[in-house]
Design a protein around this motif. Structure first.
Motif, PDB file in Angstrom:
ATOM      1  N   SER A   3       0.836  -1.199   0.000  1.00  0.00           N
ATOM      2  CA  SER A   3       0.000   0.000   0.000  1.00  0.00           C
ATOM      3  C   SER A   3       0.866   1.241   0.000  1.00  0.00           C
ATOM      4  N   GLY A 289      -8.855  -8.979  14.077  1.00  0.00           N
ATOM      5  CA  GLY A 289      -8.282  -7.642  14.088  1.00  0.00           C
ATOM      6  C   GLY A 289      -9.284  -6.685  14.687  1.00  0.00           C
ATOM      7  N   SER A 308     -10.696  -1.630   8.291  1.00  0.00           N
ATOM      8  CA  SER A 308     -10.906  -1.762   9.735  1.00  0.00           C
ATOM      9  C   SER A 308     -10.725  -0.438  10.461  1.00  0.00           C
ATOM     10  N   SER A 310      -8.613   0.191  12.665  1.00  0.00           N
ATOM     11  CA  SER A 310      -7.191   0.491  12.852  1.00  0.00           C
ATOM     12  C   SER A 310      -6.505   0.897  11.550  1.00  0.00           C
ATOM     13  N   ASP A 312      -6.414  -0.907   8.601  1.00  0.00           N
ATOM     14  CA  ASP A 312      -5.921  -2.004   7.766  1.00  0.00           C
ATOM     15  C   ASP A 312      -6.863  -2.240   6.580  1.00  0.00           C
ATOM     16  N   THR A 314      -7.827  -5.484   3.936  1.00  0.00           N
ATOM     17  CA  THR A 314      -7.675  -6.932   3.800  1.00  0.00           C
ATOM     18  C   THR A 314      -8.478  -7.430   2.615  1.00  0.00           C
ATOM     19  N   LYS A 325      -3.252  -9.174   3.556  1.00  0.00           N
ATOM     20  CA  LYS A 325      -3.618  -8.059   4.428  1.00  0.00           C
ATOM     21  C   LYS A 325      -2.531  -6.997   4.394  1.00  0.00           C
ATOM     22  N   LYS A 327      -1.393  -4.029   6.563  1.00  0.00           N
ATOM     23  CA  LYS A 327      -1.579  -3.407   7.870  1.00  0.00           C
ATOM     24  C   LYS A 327      -1.151  -1.939   7.842  1.00  0.00           C
ATOM     25  N   GLY A 328      -1.866  -1.122   8.607  1.00  0.00           N
ATOM     26  CA  GLY A 328      -1.493   0.274   8.761  1.00  0.00           C
ATOM     27  C   GLY A 328      -1.585   1.088   7.493  1.00  0.00           C
ATOM     28  N   THR A 329      -2.517   0.725   6.606  1.00  0.00           N
ATOM     29  CA  THR A 329      -2.679   1.491   5.372  1.00  0.00           C
ATOM     30  C   THR A 329      -3.065   2.932   5.684  1.00  0.00           C
ATOM     31  N   THR A 365      -3.795   0.124  -2.766  1.00  0.00           N
ATOM     32  CA  THR A 365      -3.217  -1.168  -2.424  1.00  0.00           C
ATOM     33  C   THR A 365      -3.127  -1.959  -3.713  1.00  0.00           C
TER      34      THR A 365
END
Length: 398
Positions: A3, A289, A308, A310, A312, A314, A325, A327-329, A365
């Motif tokens: 991402s 998650g 999500s 947070s 993310d 997925t 997945k 993470k932290g996009t 992404t």
């Protein structure tokens, strides 16, 4: 699957929707609060330069003190956009003005002389767009905090479907925005809508915990649906999307979030797949998650993307198999996602997921091919390229 931030704007983004093959529309803002945060719609073109995926803003439309929180483009004429602005639906028409030619030589703008040698002159096309508000109609009539929360076009583009704070789903004739049906069944506000890809049925999910399938031709309730993992816990559906595969299989997908659970350790969101014939859940999977906040289905119907709290992003298959997945996009919760095909350096279309967030950013992404163990990505390329080819033949606005 990697991402990167595609662009950052000056307002929280709540919706992203495709607008033709290479373009997307985002909406959002700060509402009526006098914080200096604008309320706006922006049109972007997403493409690939020599090295990377890039975006260019093509137009911006400001809504002054009214918050634009949801939007949908017409399925066959994507220059028509339905936008939820406070308690109203605005129909916007994007139109392309004459292309402005910018002539460059050695990276400096020059004026081309008649009869002069032109080998060193590069003409760069700069597209210009404008927006007309063609129609405006109040679509939510709640006595307190009236607000349109969801909008979609019917599969044939003949109707606009809206839902909002008063819990009613309304069907409007397009164009004209003449109300055809007022569908009452939810006890609380409507959070999301999804239109069936082949007929005039619509799914609505509400904070009352139920999903209702409506027949918008007859103006009737088809079925009220509920899903709970067990009798001791309470989940509600937060979003819904239809998917249709090239084989003709149709599914309805929902993300279900926990409301009341006896055990905090069990507070998992669930991704559910519903049969479009029986309207029963035929597959489900827990999301390991933070709470799920957004959902999108690819045009080929084979893949799902979820966001999500947070930040993310997925990717799942249509059978709810976890694929990959990122993470932290985003630094804050994901508010909306969409799939888009982007020209790759090899000349073919490369599928990607675009996500937006309250952090004011849009991220891409990329589902680039990597190794043989990522066979699903090769399949995604094949299916999505076929779908994008068919879609481009429909979109004169592209």
């Amino acid at each position: 699957m990697g991402s990167k931030t595609l662009f950052v704007t000056d307002f929280p983004i709540y919706t992203i929707t495709p607008c033709g093959k290479r373009r997307v529309v985002i909406t959002g803002g700060g509402g009526s609060a006098k914080t200096g945060v604008p309320n706006a719609l922006e049109l972007y073109e997403v493409l690939r330069d020599e090295k990377d995926i890039v975006s260019h803003v093509l137009h911006r439309h400001d809504f002054t003190t009214e918050l634009a929180m949801n939007a949908a483009s017409h399925p066959h004429n994507p220059e028509h956009i339905a936008v939820g602005v406070d308690n109203k639906c605005h129909i916007l028409k994007l139109y392309q003005q004459e292309v402005q030619l910018i002539e460059k030589e050695n990276n400096n703008t020059v004026q081309k002389r008649k009869g002069a040698e032109s080998e060193a002159v590069e003409e760069v096309k700069k597209e210009q767009f404008n927006v007309d508000v063609t129609q405006m109609e109040q679509t939510d009539f709640s006595e307190v905090d009236a607000f349109q929360k969801a909008v979609c076009f019917s599969h044939n583009g003949a109707h606009v479907i809206t839902g909002g704070a008063d819990g009613c789903v309304r069907c409007w004739k397009f164009p004209g925005l003449k109300m055809m049906h007022e569908l009452k069944g939810h006890k609380k506000e409507v959070d999301a809508l999804a239109c069936h890809p082949d007929n005039n049925m619509v799914a609505s999910v509400s904070r009352d915990g139920h999903m209702i399938i409506w027949d918008t031709d007859k103006g009737q309730l088809v079925k009220s649906c509920d899903w709970q993992l067990n009798k001791k816990s309470v989940w509600r559906m937060r979003s819904c999307r239809f998917g249709k595969t090239r084989e003709g299989d149709i599914f309805l997908f929902t993300i279900n979030i926990p409301v009341s659970l006896p055990n905090k350790a069990q507070r998992l969101s669930y991704l559910c797949r519903w049969s479009a014939e029986t309207w029963e859940v035929d597959r489900k999977t827990p999301y390991k998650g933070d709470m799920l906040t957004a959902l999108a289905v690819s045009g080929c119907g084979q893949f799902l993307a979820v966001g999500s709290a947070s930040g993310d992003v997925t990717l799942y298959s249509k059978n709810l198999k976890l694929l990959t997945k990122a993470k932290g996009t985003h630094s804050l919760f994901v508010t909306s996602l969409c799939f888009l095909s982007i020209p790759s350096s090899q000349g073919c279309d490369e599928p990607a997921v675009l996500s937006v967030s309250a952090d004011k950013s849009c991220a891409v992404t990329s589902l680039a091919r990597s190794s043989s163990k990522h066979h699903f990505i090769d399949l995604f390329h094949k299916l999505y390229s076929m779908q994008a080819h068919c879609y481009s033949s429909l979109c004169c606005f592209c």
